[in-house]
Design a protein around this motif. Structure first.
Motif, mmCIF file in Angstrom:
data_model
loop_
_atom_site.group_PDB
_atom_site.id
_atom_site.type_symbol
_atom_site.label_atom_id
_atom_site.label_comp_id
_atom_site.label_asym_id
_atom_site.label_seq_id
_atom_site.Cartn_x
_atom_site.Cartn_y
_atom_site.Cartn_z
ATOM 1 N N GLU A 1 19.631 20.834 -5.844
ATOM 2 C CA GLU A 1 19.458 21.948 -6.777
ATOM 3 C C GLU A 1 19.497 23.292 -6.048
ATOM 4 N N TYR B 1 13.052 23.415 -11.343
ATOM 5 C CA TYR B 1 13.954 22.438 -11.954
ATOM 6 C C TYR B 1 14.003 21.164 -11.108
ATOM 7 N N LYS C 1 13.215 20.633 -18.859
ATOM 8 C CA LYS C 1 14.564 20.833 -18.331
ATOM 9 C C LYS C 1 15.383 21.735 -19.260
ATOM 10 N N GLU D 1 16.736 25.533 -18.408
ATOM 11 C CA GLU D 1 18.163 25.865 -18.506
ATOM 12 C C GLU D 1 18.383 27.050 -19.439
ATOM 13 N N TRP D 2 17.667 27.076 -20.562
ATOM 14 C CA TRP D 2 17.811 28.187 -21.503
ATOM 15 C C TRP D 2 17.329 29.490 -20.882
ATOM 16 N N THR E 1 17.037 30.230 -17.657
ATOM 17 C CA THR E 1 17.927 30.639 -16.575
ATOM 18 C C THR E 1 19.209 31.250 -17.120
ATOM 19 N N ARG E 2 19.770 30.640 -18.162
ATOM 20 C CA ARG E 2 20.979 31.176 -18.760
ATOM 21 C C ARG E 2 20.742 32.565 -19.344
#
Length: 317
Positions: A167, A208, A272, A276-277, A279-280
């Motif tokens: 990662e 993560y 998770k 991801e949301w 970070t995006r």
């Protein structure tokens, strides 16, 4: 109008027909329902089939099950911590330096993914067992690794070895070393460099990796089964306890422990998706801010260039 019609036509030209799309979507939902949703629902149904009291008794009043839960909660955090330390060191070395054997080290990090967990457990038995390479010395020093919790930590750490590193390596390569070089040139020491520059850039990658590593560590079965000896009340982890209860035909107890592992898996999935949301979203905000700065710089330059001309006009007038 013609351009709009042409654009619409070309866009639809690349799409599959509606029946094909709905067929594929329906097939995907069917497969997920049969292979994932129904088995997960059945785990909780069987766990609570005889009531909440029996469920509570199977988890917290069965001493061997409770000890298996405690051992799992003892082994997994230690393995995760070791993987975080290794992952940071490996990512720093691979992403920041060029050295002979770098490609080999990168390949070796992925080795635990290629080796069967059962084979990995056997390797540790051949090294730390009584008849292994270090067995006689460990026996003389009265150090017990195999059939004890240190062996469980070692094999769990091995099978989860690449997760955190995998990662962090691409993340640190993408962020680059410009900020770190600037911090060093300004006199920052290594701990200040790590806590104030490096860690904020990779914090989401670490979190993560920790989430995935913890889920993998708690659910490990093959390697742990080899080195643990499956001693009830001593070296049984939750996955081993599920199998033992199932073989004893104690289905409510087996499904009760399995429900704990299932809840951990669902929590891992939720965390998770959330990471991801988030970070995006941060990447999109950073991109928008960069675009805004790039758009503002030409206008500022234009104002600066126009200012001398305006002054000369006023002076001529």
């Amino acid at each position: 109008m013609l351009e709009a019609g042409a654009g619409t036509k070309s866009r639809h030209g690349y799409e599959d027909p509606a029946p094909v799309r709905w067929l594929l979507i329906g097939l995907a939902f069917t497969v997920m329902t049969v292979l994932v949703v129904i088995p997960l629902a059945n785990v909780f149904y069987e766990a609570f089939a005889k009531g909440v009291d029996v469920y509570w008794h199977n988890l917290f009043e069965d001493e061997d099950t409770w000890l298996a839960i405690l051992l799992t909660l003892k082994v997994a955090p230690v393995a995760v911590l070791l993987n975080v330390l290794f992952g940071l060191a490996a990512a720093w070395a691979i992403a920041r330096f060029r050295f002979p054997g770098r490609a080999l080290v990168t390949s070796l990090i992925d080795l635990p993914f290629a080796v069967s967990p059962v084979v990995a457990g056997l390797l540790f038995v051949l090294i730390f067992g009584l008849q292994g390479y270090l067995g006689p010395w460990l026996r003389e020093e009265n150090i017990k690794v195999i059939f004890a919790w240190p062996g469980l930590v070692l094999v769990t750490t091995f099978v989860t070895f690449p997760i955190v590193a995998r990662e962090l390596i691409p993340l640190m390569e993408a962020t680059g070393s410009d900020e770190e070089v600037a911090a060093v040139s300004l006199g920052a020491r290594w701990w200040s460099l790590f806590w104030r520059v490096t860690l904020p850039n990779v914090k989401w990658g670490i979190l993560y990796g920790v989430i995935l590593c913890n889920a993998r560590a708690m659910g490990e079965f093959g390697a742990v089964a080899v080195v643990s000896g499956r001693i009830t009340g001593e070296t049984d982890t939750m996955p081993l306890r599920v199998e033992k209860l199932f073989q004893e035909y104690n289905l409510p107890g087996a499904f009760a422990v399995a429900s704990i592992l299932t809840m951990l898996a669902l929590m891992t999935l939720i965390l998770k998706v959330t990471l991801e949301w988030r970070t995006r979203r941060e990447l999109e905000e950073a991109a928008r801010s960069r675009n805004a700065r790039s758009e503002a710089e030409p206008s500022d330059e234009a104002h600066r260039c126009a200012a001398p001309g305006a002054k000369s006009i006023r002076s001529a007038a």
